[in-house]
Design an enzyme around this catalytic site. Structure first.
Site, mmCIF file in Angstrom:
data_model
loop_
_atom_site.group_PDB
_atom_site.id
_atom_site.type_symbol
_atom_site.label_atom_id
_atom_site.label_comp_id
_atom_site.label_asym_id
_atom_site.label_seq_id
_atom_site.Cartn_x
_atom_site.Cartn_y
_atom_site.Cartn_z
ATOM 1 N N PHE A 1 2.887 3.875 7.152
ATOM 2 C CA PHE A 1 2.517 2.504 6.791
ATOM 3 C C PHE A 1 3.429 1.468 7.424
ATOM 4 O O PHE A 1 3.179 0.269 7.281
ATOM 5 C CB PHE A 1 2.578 2.324 5.262
ATOM 6 C CG PHE A 1 1.715 3.271 4.498
ATOM 7 C CD1 PHE A 1 0.390 2.966 4.238
ATOM 8 C CD2 PHE A 1 2.220 4.479 4.053
ATOM 9 C CE1 PHE A 1 -0.411 3.860 3.543
ATOM 10 C CE2 PHE A 1 1.429 5.374 3.353
ATOM 11 C CZ PHE A 1 0.111 5.057 3.098
ATOM 12 N N SER B 1 12.451 -4.839 5.751
ATOM 13 C CA SER B 1 12.240 -6.133 6.400
ATOM 14 C C SER B 1 11.141 -6.916 5.693
ATOM 15 O O SER B 1 11.200 -8.151 5.600
ATOM 16 C CB SER B 1 11.899 -5.951 7.873
ATOM 17 O OG SER B 1 10.709 -5.203 8.029
ATOM 18 N N TYR C 1 -1.956 -8.225 16.393
ATOM 19 C CA TYR C 1 -1.841 -7.255 15.293
ATOM 20 C C TYR C 1 -2.921 -6.185 15.415
ATOM 21 O O TYR C 1 -2.635 -4.975 15.423
ATOM 22 C CB TYR C 1 -1.934 -7.965 13.946
ATOM 23 C CG TYR C 1 -2.188 -7.015 12.799
ATOM 24 C CD1 TYR C 1 -1.227 -6.071 12.439
ATOM 25 C CD2 TYR C 1 -3.382 -7.062 12.078
ATOM 26 C CE1 TYR C 1 -1.458 -5.184 11.394
ATOM 27 C CE2 TYR C 1 -3.615 -6.183 11.034
ATOM 28 C CZ TYR C 1 -2.654 -5.243 10.693
ATOM 29 O OH TYR C 1 -2.878 -4.358 9.665
ATOM 30 N N VAL D 1 0.831 -1.204 0.000
ATOM 31 C CA VAL D 1 0.000 0.000 0.000
ATOM 32 C C VAL D 1 0.865 1.254 0.000
ATOM 33 O O VAL D 1 0.588 2.219 -0.722
ATOM 34 C CB VAL D 1 -0.962 -0.004 1.201
ATOM 35 C CG1 VAL D 1 -1.776 1.286 1.238
ATOM 36 C CG2 VAL D 1 -1.902 -1.206 1.137
ATOM 37 N N LYS E 1 -2.578 -2.038 16.455
ATOM 38 C CA LYS E 1 -3.108 -0.955 15.615
ATOM 39 C C LYS E 1 -4.114 -0.102 16.392
ATOM 40 O O LYS E 1 -4.148 1.127 16.251
ATOM 41 C CB LYS E 1 -3.760 -1.548 14.365
ATOM 42 C CG LYS E 1 -2.775 -2.096 13.351
ATOM 43 C CD LYS E 1 -2.077 -0.974 12.585
ATOM 44 C CE LYS E 1 -1.338 -1.495 11.375
ATOM 45 N NZ LYS E 1 -0.814 -0.437 10.512
ATOM 46 N N GLY F 1 -10.100 -20.091 14.005
ATOM 47 C CA GLY F 1 -10.600 -19.323 15.134
ATOM 48 C C GLY F 1 -10.530 -17.833 14.870
ATOM 49 O O GLY F 1 -9.558 -17.339 14.300
ATOM 50 N N HIS G 1 -3.092 -13.432 2.022
ATOM 51 C CA HIS G 1 -4.318 -12.832 1.508
ATOM 52 C C HIS G 1 -4.940 -13.703 0.413
ATOM 53 O O HIS G 1 -4.230 -14.304 -0.393
ATOM 54 C CB HIS G 1 -4.037 -11.432 0.975
ATOM 55 C CG HIS G 1 -3.627 -10.472 2.062
ATOM 56 N ND1 HIS G 1 -3.135 -9.219 1.803
ATOM 57 C CD2 HIS G 1 -3.646 -10.596 3.416
ATOM 58 C CE1 HIS G 1 -2.860 -8.609 2.942
ATOM 59 N NE2 HIS G 1 -3.169 -9.433 3.929
ATOM 60 N N LEU G 2 -6.252 -13.738 0.397
ATOM 61 C CA LEU G 2 -6.960 -14.723 -0.414
ATOM 62 C C LEU G 2 -6.693 -14.585 -1.909
ATOM 63 O O LEU G 2 -6.361 -15.572 -2.575
ATOM 64 C CB LEU G 2 -8.467 -14.642 -0.140
ATOM 65 C CG LEU G 2 -9.335 -15.610 -0.958
ATOM 66 C CD1 LEU G 2 -8.968 -17.056 -0.660
ATOM 67 C CD2 LEU G 2 -10.816 -15.367 -0.685
#
Length: 325
Positions: A71, A36, A139, A14, A143, A283, A190-191
């Site tokens: 970001f 990284s 995570y 992004v 945020k 889960g 990601h899908l």
């Protein structure tokens, strides 16, 4: 009017697309990234590049910057569960150092890359910004902690800030002169890029985690937003930031697509059969995550223009083929 902007994490997915949009709008861009998880070649041509860490932001943040677009963060949900200390250190500690550097330099405008993971498992959809925040992983928790930190900074020290809570970012951004900016993570989680890996022959099948959800086809529904629409929201957020205010906006299309709808769309776009294997539910996976972007429309003047799932997948497929690996 042109400005000078620091883009932390601008070698990532992004961040690089936003940096490119800033350049196209005539701004001066400096990218700060420790590489990284980012890629040096993803930094747009025309942007200055500093290889460094946000914990050392005081070395580079100076009064010549008009704003910071932030970001730089660790963003793998699964990793955050097993290495929470990394996420608290980098996401929260790093942002604290960045805010201190901005305060010292007198840079009083910030756009922050937040996430829908701050909401956890929502009680109702579409999700509005006033919905309860209850992250289900470190995570999302880090945020959310940064969002609270920014609110305090705005109140106490006059920072003008906008947090943009993304839903599922996807697609790629093509430019005539600088190539295509797209999504690549290691490991990929990601899908859409995972399904495209099946089309490329890198995976034998795509796993469908649960097909017994209370949705029309039994699979989870998510809100997908094109990365170029997302980038445009960041430029609008720069204009919308007001001193001593922390504005939070959800970014999504307001439409949901199920896992099986995404897989079928990839089949249609690529022409490849995509074998799927049903696996147990994971889960913390809510059945439906769809955004209300009403606040972004009202406060930023933002409206996504690339809501077609086939178009999002086609852009991502083009980037995947260009990479060829």
């Amino acid at each position: 009017m042109s400005g000078k902007y620091l883009v932390t994490g601008g070698a990532g997915y992004v961040g690089s697309v936003v940096a490119q949009h800033l350049l196209e709008a005539g701004h001066e861009v400096v990218v700060l990234d420790n590489l990284s998880t980012g890629f040096r070649e993803a930094v747009p041509a025309g942007a200055s590049f500093i290889e460094g860490d946000i914990r050392d932001a005081a070395k580079w943040v100076d009064p010549t910057f008009d704003a910071v677009l932030h970001f730089a963060a660790s963003s793998q949900v699964g990793e955050s569960v097993v290495k929470p200390e990394k996420y608290w250190d980098n996401n929260v500690g790093g942002t604290m150092a960045l805010l201190a550097a901005m305060r010292s330099a007198g840079v009083r405008k910030l756009v922050f890359s937040s996430t829908a993971a701050t909401y956890g498992e929502p009680e109702t959809t579409p999700i509005v910004e006033s919905a309860p925040t209850s992250p289900t992983n470190p995570y999302g928790a880090t945020k959310l902690a940064v969002d609270h930190m920014i609110t305090s900074e705005a109140t106490a020290h006059g920072l003008g800030a906008v947090s943009l809570r993304y839903f599922n970012v996807a697609g790629a951004y093509r430019t005539p002169s600088h190539g295509t900016f797209g999504e690549r993570h290691d490991p990929e989680s990601h899908l859409i890029p995972l399904v495209l890996q099946v089309a490329q022959g890198k995976r034998d099948a795509i796993s469908v985690f649960g097909d017994d959800y209370p949705t029309p086809d039994g699979t989870c529904i998510r809100d997908y937003i094109h990365v170029a629409d997302l980038a445009e929201a960041h430029l609008l957020a720069l204009d919308a930031a007001r001193p001593a205010e922390h504005l939070i906006c959800n970014l999504g299309n307001g439409n949901g697509f199920s896992v099986r709808e995404v897989i079928e769309t990839v089949r249609q776009v690529t022409g490849h059969p995509i074998p799927e294997v049903v696996a147990p539910r994971r889960g913390g996976d809510p059945a439906v995550l769809v955004a209300s972007a009403q606040t972004a429309r009202e406060r930023l003047g933002w409206k996504p223009s690339r809501a077609d799932l086939a178009g999002i997948v086609a852009d991502a497929w083009e980037f995947a083929q260009q990479r060829g690996k």
